[in-house]
Design an enzyme around this catalytic site. Structure first.
Site, PDB file in Angstrom:
ATOM      1  N   ASP A  76     -12.482  -2.684  -8.345  1.00 24.70           N
ATOM      2  CA  ASP A  76     -11.156  -2.246  -8.781  1.00 24.70           C
ATOM      3  C   ASP A  76     -11.185  -0.747  -9.086  1.00 24.70           C
ATOM      4  O   ASP A  76     -12.218  -0.211  -9.467  1.00 24.70           O
ATOM      5  CB  ASP A  76     -10.758  -3.057 -10.024  1.00 24.70           C
ATOM      6  CG  ASP A  76      -9.276  -2.926 -10.338  1.00 24.70           C
ATOM      7  OD1 ASP A  76      -8.513  -2.465  -9.460  1.00 24.70           O
ATOM      8  OD2 ASP A  76      -8.883  -3.282 -11.459  1.00 24.70           O
ATOM      9  N   ASN A  85      -2.891  -9.302  -2.971  1.00 24.75           N
ATOM     10  CA  ASN A  85      -2.793  -7.958  -2.355  1.00 24.75           C
ATOM     11  C   ASN A  85      -1.972  -8.065  -1.089  1.00 24.75           C
ATOM     12  O   ASN A  85      -1.094  -7.236  -0.814  1.00 24.75           O
ATOM     13  CB  ASN A  85      -4.159  -7.409  -1.929  1.00 24.75           C
ATOM     14  CG  ASN A  85      -5.091  -7.066  -3.074  1.00 24.75           C
ATOM     15  OD1 ASN A  85      -6.299  -7.065  -2.911  1.00 24.75           O
ATOM     16  ND2 ASN A  85      -4.542  -6.766  -4.234  1.00 24.75           N
TER      17      ASN A  85
HETATM   18  C1  FPP Z   1      -8.716  -2.244  -5.845  1.00 27.98           C
HETATM   19  O1  FPP Z   1      -8.258  -0.973  -5.954  1.00 27.98           O
HETATM   20  C2  FPP Z   1      -9.372  -2.558  -4.610  1.00 27.98           C
HETATM   21  C3  FPP Z   1      -8.814  -3.212  -3.531  1.00 27.98           C
HETATM   22  C4  FPP Z   1      -7.392  -3.464  -3.345  1.00 27.98           C
HETATM   23  C5  FPP Z   1      -9.616  -3.762  -2.483  1.00 27.98           C
HETATM   24  C6  FPP Z   1     -10.991  -3.235  -2.307  1.00 27.98           C
HETATM   25  C7  FPP Z   1     -11.058  -2.457  -1.074  1.00 27.98           C
HETATM   26  C8  FPP Z   1     -12.043  -1.601  -0.771  1.00 27.98           C
HETATM   27  C9  FPP Z   1     -13.219  -1.381  -1.620  1.00 27.98           C
HETATM   28  C10 FPP Z   1     -11.977  -0.793   0.457  1.00 27.98           C
HETATM   29  C11 FPP Z   1     -12.296  -1.450   1.721  1.00 27.98           C
HETATM   30  C12 FPP Z   1     -13.352  -2.455   1.718  1.00 27.98           C
HETATM   31  C13 FPP Z   1     -14.049  -2.754   2.818  1.00 27.98           C
HETATM   32  C14 FPP Z   1     -14.990  -3.870   2.804  1.00 27.98           C
HETATM   33  C15 FPP Z   1     -13.912  -1.984   4.050  1.00 27.98           C
HETATM   34  P1  FPP Z   1      -6.773  -0.789  -6.445  1.00 27.98           P
HETATM   35  O2  FPP Z   1      -6.009  -0.258  -5.308  1.00 27.98           O
HETATM   36  O3  FPP Z   1      -6.236  -2.051  -7.041  1.00 27.98           O
HETATM   37  O4  FPP Z   1      -7.002   0.272  -7.566  1.00 27.98           O
HETATM   38  P2  FPP Z   1      -6.036   0.573  -8.802  1.00 27.98           P
HETATM   39  O5  FPP Z   1      -6.048  -0.657  -9.681  1.00 27.98           O
HETATM   40  O6  FPP Z   1      -6.681   1.758  -9.442  1.00 27.98           O
HETATM   41  O7  FPP Z   1      -4.678   0.871  -8.239  1.00 27.98           O
END
Ligand code: FPP
Length: 277
Positions: free
Chosen positions: A37, A85
């Site tokens: 996250d 998501n």
């Molecule tokens: C949370 O960050 C993360 C995700 C939505 C998904 C995780 C994705 C990755 C690590 C990138 C791609 C992965 C691979 C395997 C290629 P957020 O957007 O919810 O962060 P925030 O809470 O700060 O907005």
């Protein structure tokens, strides 16, 4: 049990090795699950678009997987894309994450091979775009014979929908006369989960400080130790994985039992007295 034949401690950085050498080899976790996250916040703090955070987050995926493979961790399961998501994020962001996944698999395949990593997926994969599914199958097939860390990406994953899928499969078994409803055991449920082939996580890590489990592996984390760090996922590296393992080793896992230090437990007819040893 650690994959001793794939240990590559000499490939750890000096800082990683310093932490690794403080760990008890007999108490290394077998399965670590991570809620990645903070990509958006990482980008926001730099006045960048969220996409850059995801791109940077993909680098962390590779770095953390490589450290996991060097220390012989058998199972690493990363929450890469939840059902929520998929339903609730803007289409542009979902499309970007799908493209990022494809290009991640393409450009990291060689590194996965070099690190003896096997890639697999859990989630409602069949609902992802067909070209993404093709690339996923391609990477899974190419790495299927690797014997080191199994990296499982949870994609279009939700724990409640996983349980619904498991209950539907159980229902089918009952209707076919292979199982009787009043004899369902935990083991029957376990073998219908997407994770039937792996042990439950010993350790659940969540980055960016939120105190939630976000519909991730709810059945499987019943006795997992939870480690939450304020560090945002794009800043998370192998050394932080090792710090989490060191913290895990300081915990005492009781699985609902008693601590070894509780001492004698006496019972009399009127009261239960716990005498500290
Ligand atoms: C949370 O960050 C993360 C995700 C939505 C998904 C995780 C994705 C990755 C690590 C990138 C791609 C992965 C691979 C395997 C290629 P957020 O957007 O919810 O962060 P925030 O809470 O700060 O907005």
């Amino acid at each position: 049990m650690v994959l001793t034949e794939s240990l590559r401690i000499h490939e750890l950085s000096p800082e990683e090795r310093a932490i690794y050498l403080t760990l008890k080899p007999e108490r290394l976790p077998e399965h670590i699950a991570i809620i990645m996250d903070g990509n958006g916040r990482w980008a926001g703090r730099r006045s960048l678009k969220r996409f850059f955070g995801h791109q940077q987050g993909a680098k962390s995926v590779q770095m953390v997987t490589e450290t996991a493979s060097r220390i012989g961790l058998p199972w690493l399961t990363l929450y890469a894309f939840s059902l929520e998501n998929n339903l609730r994020r803007p289409r542009a962001e979902v499309n970007f994450l799908m493209r990022l996944l494809k290009s991640y698999l393409e450009s990291n395949l060689q590194r996965m091979m070099d690190n003896n990593v096997r890639i697999r997926y859990i989630g409602r994969i069949h609902e992802l775009p067909p070209e993404v599914q093709d690339k996923m199958r391609w990477a899974a097939d190419a790495t299927a014979r690797n014997t080191g860390t199994t990296l499982t990406l949870a994609l279009n994953y939700g724990s409640r929908s996983e349980m619904i899928d498991a209950f539907r499969a159980l229902h089918a078994e009952i209707r076919a006369g292979h199982l009787s409803a009043d004899r369902i055991t935990e083991e029957d449920i376990h073998r219908h989960l997407y994770t039937a082939h792996m042990p439950d996580p010993d350790l659940l890590i969540r980055t960016s400080g939120e105190m939630r489990v976000s519909n991730y592996l709810l059945w499987q984390i019943a006795y997992s130790e939870i480690y939450i760090t304020d560090r945002l996922w794009p800043d998370f590296r192998g050394i932080h994985l090792l710090e989490a393992i060191a913290d895990f080793q300081r915990r005492e896992r009781r699985y609902g039992g008693l601590s070894g230090s509780v001492g004698e437990v006496e019972e009399d007819s009127d009261r239960i007295q716990i005498a500290a040893g």
